[in-house]
Design a protein around this motif. Structure first.
Motif, PDB file in Angstrom:
ATOM      1  N   PHE A 116      17.326 -37.501 -67.543  1.00 57.05           N
ATOM      2  CA  PHE A 116      16.540 -36.265 -67.481  1.00 57.05           C
ATOM      3  C   PHE A 116      16.998 -35.284 -68.544  1.00 57.05           C
ATOM      4  O   PHE A 116      16.188 -34.629 -69.197  1.00 57.05           O
ATOM      5  N   GLU A 117      18.306 -35.199 -68.731  1.00 56.49           N
ATOM      6  CA  GLU A 117      18.847 -34.257 -69.697  1.00 56.49           C
ATOM      7  C   GLU A 117      18.382 -34.625 -71.114  1.00 56.49           C
ATOM      8  O   GLU A 117      17.871 -33.776 -71.840  1.00 56.49           O
ATOM      9  N   TYR A 118      18.550 -35.900 -71.475  1.00 59.96           N
ATOM     10  CA  TYR A 118      18.136 -36.343 -72.806  1.00 59.96           C
ATOM     11  C   TYR A 118      16.642 -36.100 -73.017  1.00 59.96           C
ATOM     12  O   TYR A 118      16.225 -35.559 -74.042  1.00 59.96           O
ATOM     13  N   SER A 119      15.814 -36.494 -72.047  1.00 60.16           N
ATOM     14  CA  SER A 119      14.371 -36.398 -72.285  1.00 60.16           C
ATOM     15  C   SER A 119      13.951 -34.935 -72.373  1.00 60.16           C
ATOM     16  O   SER A 119      13.077 -34.585 -73.175  1.00 60.16           O
ATOM     17  N   GLN A 120      14.620 -34.070 -71.581  1.00 66.90           N
ATOM     18  CA  GLN A 120      14.316 -32.642 -71.679  1.00 66.90           C
ATOM     19  C   GLN A 120      14.627 -32.112 -73.080  1.00 66.90           C
ATOM     20  O   GLN A 120      13.834 -31.401 -73.680  1.00 66.90           O
ATOM     21  N   LYS A 121      15.800 -32.512 -73.604  1.00 66.00           N
ATOM     22  CA  LYS A 121      16.204 -32.039 -74.938  1.00 66.00           C
ATOM     23  C   LYS A 121      15.235 -32.551 -75.994  1.00 66.00           C
ATOM     24  O   LYS A 121      14.807 -31.817 -76.878  1.00 66.00           O
ATOM     25  N   ILE A 122      14.911 -33.852 -75.917  1.00 63.85           N
ATOM     26  CA  ILE A 122      14.063 -34.445 -76.952  1.00 63.85           C
ATOM     27  C   ILE A 122      12.661 -33.845 -76.889  1.00 63.85           C
ATOM     28  O   ILE A 122      12.042 -33.584 -77.915  1.00 63.85           O
ATOM     29  N   HIS A 173      11.983 -30.863 -76.205  1.00 58.36           N
ATOM     30  CA  HIS A 173      12.039 -29.558 -76.855  1.00 58.36           C
ATOM     31  C   HIS A 173      12.343 -29.675 -78.344  1.00 58.36           C
ATOM     32  O   HIS A 173      12.649 -28.677 -78.992  1.00 58.36           O
ATOM     33  N   GLY A 174      12.320 -30.892 -78.863  1.00 61.47           N
ATOM     34  CA  GLY A 174      12.562 -31.083 -80.295  1.00 61.47           C
ATOM     35  C   GLY A 174      14.029 -31.046 -80.683  1.00 61.47           C
ATOM     36  O   GLY A 174      14.356 -30.934 -81.862  1.00 61.47           O
ATOM     37  N   LEU A 175      14.911 -31.103 -79.685  1.00 60.86           N
ATOM     38  CA  LEU A 175      16.344 -31.081 -79.978  1.00 60.86           C
ATOM     39  C   LEU A 175      16.828 -32.516 -80.145  1.00 60.86           C
ATOM     40  O   LEU A 175      17.209 -33.178 -79.177  1.00 60.86           O
ATOM     41  N   THR A 176      16.771 -33.026 -81.370  1.00 58.89           N
ATOM     42  CA  THR A 176      17.135 -34.424 -81.629  1.00 58.89           C
ATOM     43  C   THR A 176      18.373 -34.475 -82.518  1.00 58.89           C
ATOM     44  O   THR A 176      18.749 -33.475 -83.129  1.00 58.89           O
TER      45      THR A 176
END
Lengths: 89, 247, 235
Positions: free
Chosen positions: C150-156, C158-161
């Motif tokens: 969940f954390e990774y998909s939330q970040k990605i 939001h464009g945080l890659t």
């Protein structure tokens, strides 16, 4: 529930959980005015927790002194290096 | 007796290979530190233009060094077979993967030879940079065969619960190096910083881990071969005594 | 080749005549004095120590665990140095992390470690319910993976890659390498669960279980450092 070990490790575990709460609180704008002091405090708490996991969960407190020294040496050296690098840079 | 002597000679091909490889990489090709993935296309063209002969000789010697690792890997296989016996799946897998690892040094070396072959090409430097990328990505990051090879060595050692050939810690050591090479996979995502192919966490760590792995394996091999020689001498003495008693 | 035939003939003669066998045994003993010491092997994996101390698992596993710890030590150092290059950037990007995810994962791993420790103790007492504790620990570990997902998909989303800037590069590489170790650890815990009932204290199987448990505790404490390092340490 009687399967959960009821010995000193359980006490260590309770300390670990409390320390996690403390770190979390320290890291989220509480406690210290200076964020750098808060950061160093959080790192010290972190490495202290690592030591507890090693000594109690890994049972290194009952292991031969060489092994225990290697582990505690790692905690000491890495903690010292990370905190020093953080403060210097 | 003759057999252990041959094994010992083949094991010594390993350090010789490492020596040749370091000569090839360092003073000759000038790849220590490696070409940076962050260099501009013109800079990369210049590297091949300025040191053409160094790269030609260096990359040729790199293929020589890679081939010289063959006997070393075969010696590991021979000692693994002492543990496993005739039906030695780990030993064969280790041998096959070792030979593939050689190829993964040879192929990038030839790709770089290709760039150095006509350093004054009148083409877009970006093309040269692309070919340079194709050579360097596997040159540094082809760790999968090595990792699996190390795991095969570990699995064979774990079978030997009496630790007759290799000590058991060597098995765990091989598991560790197998895992230590894995971060090299992140090189594909970055062109700068510690996780690019020339970064501390990819190139320098992989190089030092390979060095440490190599020398630990070399000295363990030497010890195992020496012990095999003693064991065989003892068996021969036993056999001779039995024959004498019978005669 | 030669020695196989020789031992065979010794065996056959021994059955035939006791006297010849005794004579042969004497000869062999004589020969043994002259020949070089045979190599005995380094002996069994698990050995009782004289000083009453106990190496968790077996000595060899500590080469692996301490070795892995030193790789992560380098990673921590590389991160702190990278942070020193751009403290303002790291500070601003760090604000975008959700500390509750990190804290929840710390708690999950601490609970799983207690379960694993209790499981090893249950095996020591030959309690047949030991696998249940390891299964519960695996559930906690899977919980960690779900939270990370969940954390990774939330970040990605939001464009945080990793490609965005250095902070996210470190964030994804450090947590990714830790996640890789955690997945290996889940494999280890599965093997432990399958072997728990058959392990006798003091056996090689039990040593492997203890060593695997220590690997899991290492995965736990590496997160204990990564969490404050990435989420909490501010300027």
């Amino acid at each position: 529930m009687d399967l959960i070990a009821r010995d000193r490790t359980l006490i260590a575990w309770a300390v670990l959980i409390s320390a996690t709460a403390l770190s979390w609180w320290l890291g989220t704008d509480h406690g210290f005015d200076d964020p750098r002091i808060a950061a160093v405090a959080v790192l010290f708490v972190g490495f202290f927790k690592v030591r507890l996991v090693g000594l109690y969960f890994m049972e290194l407190r009952l292991s031969p002194p060489v092994l225990r020294a290697l582990f505690e040496g790692w905690c000491l050296v890495v903690c010292g290096a990370v905190v020093t690098l953080y403060l210097v840079l | 007796m003759l057999n252990t002597k041959a094994q010992m000679r083949m094991a010594w091909m390993g350090p010789a290979a490492i020596f040749v490889f370091m000569i090839a990489l360092w003073p000759l090709a000038g790849f220590l530190p490696p070409i940076s993935p962050n260099d501009s296309a013109e800079e990369i063209v210049n590297i091949y233009r300025d040191n053409t002969d160094g790269i030609r000789v260096g990359m040729f010697l790199a293929t020589v060094a890679a081939a010289m690792m063959g006997p070393f890997y075969a010696t590991i296989t021979t000692q693994m077979k002492r543990i496993e016996g005739r039906f030695s799946v780990y030993a064969y897998t280790q041998l096959g993967l070792g030979m593939l690892a050689i190829l993964l040094v040879v192929i990038p070396s030839y790709i770089m030879q290709g760039i150095a072959y006509r350093p004054d090409r009148d083409i877009d430097p970006e093309v040269i940079r692309l070919i340079n990328d194709v050579a360097w990505l596997p040159f540094v990051g082809a760790f999968v065969t090595v990792s699996l090879q190390n795991i095969m060595i570990a699995l064979a050692i774990f079978q030997d619960t009496e630790q007759r050939v290799f000590p058991r810690w060597l098995g765990y050591f091989n598991i560790w190096t197998a895992l230590a090479f894995c971060p090299a996979a992140i090189e594909f995502f970055f062109t700068t910083g510690p996780f690019a192919w020339n970064g501390i966490f990819v190139f320098w760590l992989a190089l030092s881990f390979f060095g440490v792995w190599f020398f630990v394996m070399f000295f363990s091999l030497k010890k195992a071969i020496a012990e095999q020689a003693i064991e065989e001498a003892a068996l021969e003495a036993d056999a001779a005594a039995a024959v004498a008693a019978k005669g | 080749m030669g020695e196989e035939q020789a031992t065979e003939s010794v065996g056959r003669n021994g059955v035939g005549s006791l006297g010849v066998a005794a004579e042969l045994a004497g000869e062999a003993a004589l020969a043994r004095i002259q020949k070089p010491e045979p190599v005995e092997g380094r002996g069994p994996v698990v050995r009782q120590r004289d000083d009453g101390k106990h190496v968790p698992g077996e000595p060899g596993v500590w080469i692996f665990i301490l070795g892995d710890m030193s790789i992560f030590a380098v990673l921590f150092g590389v991160y702190i140095v990278g942070r020193g290059d751009a403290p303002a950037l790291f500070e601003s990007q760090q604000q975008l992390l959700n500390q509750n995810f990190g804290a929840l994962n710390t708690i999950l791993l601490l609970v799983s470690s207690l379960l694993v420790y209790s499981g090893v103790n249950a095996i020591r007492k030959q309690d047949l319910r030991a696998p249940l504790l390891f299964i519960a620990a695996i559930v906690c570990g899977l919980g960690f993976v779900v939270v990370k997902y969940f954390e990774y998909s939330q970040k990605i989303d939001h464009g945080l890659t990793p490609a965005l800037n250095d902070f996210w590069m470190y964030y994804f590489v450090l947590t990714g390498l830790h996640l890789f170790h955690l997945l290996l650890g889940l494999g280890v815990l599965t093997l432990i669960t399958l072997n728990a009932r058959r392990a006798k204290p003091g056996s090689t199987r039990f040593a492997l279980i203890e060593g695997g448990a220590c690997f899991w505790h290492m995965v736990d404490f590496l997160w204990i450092i990564l969490f404050p390092l990435l989420y909490l340490v501010g300027e």
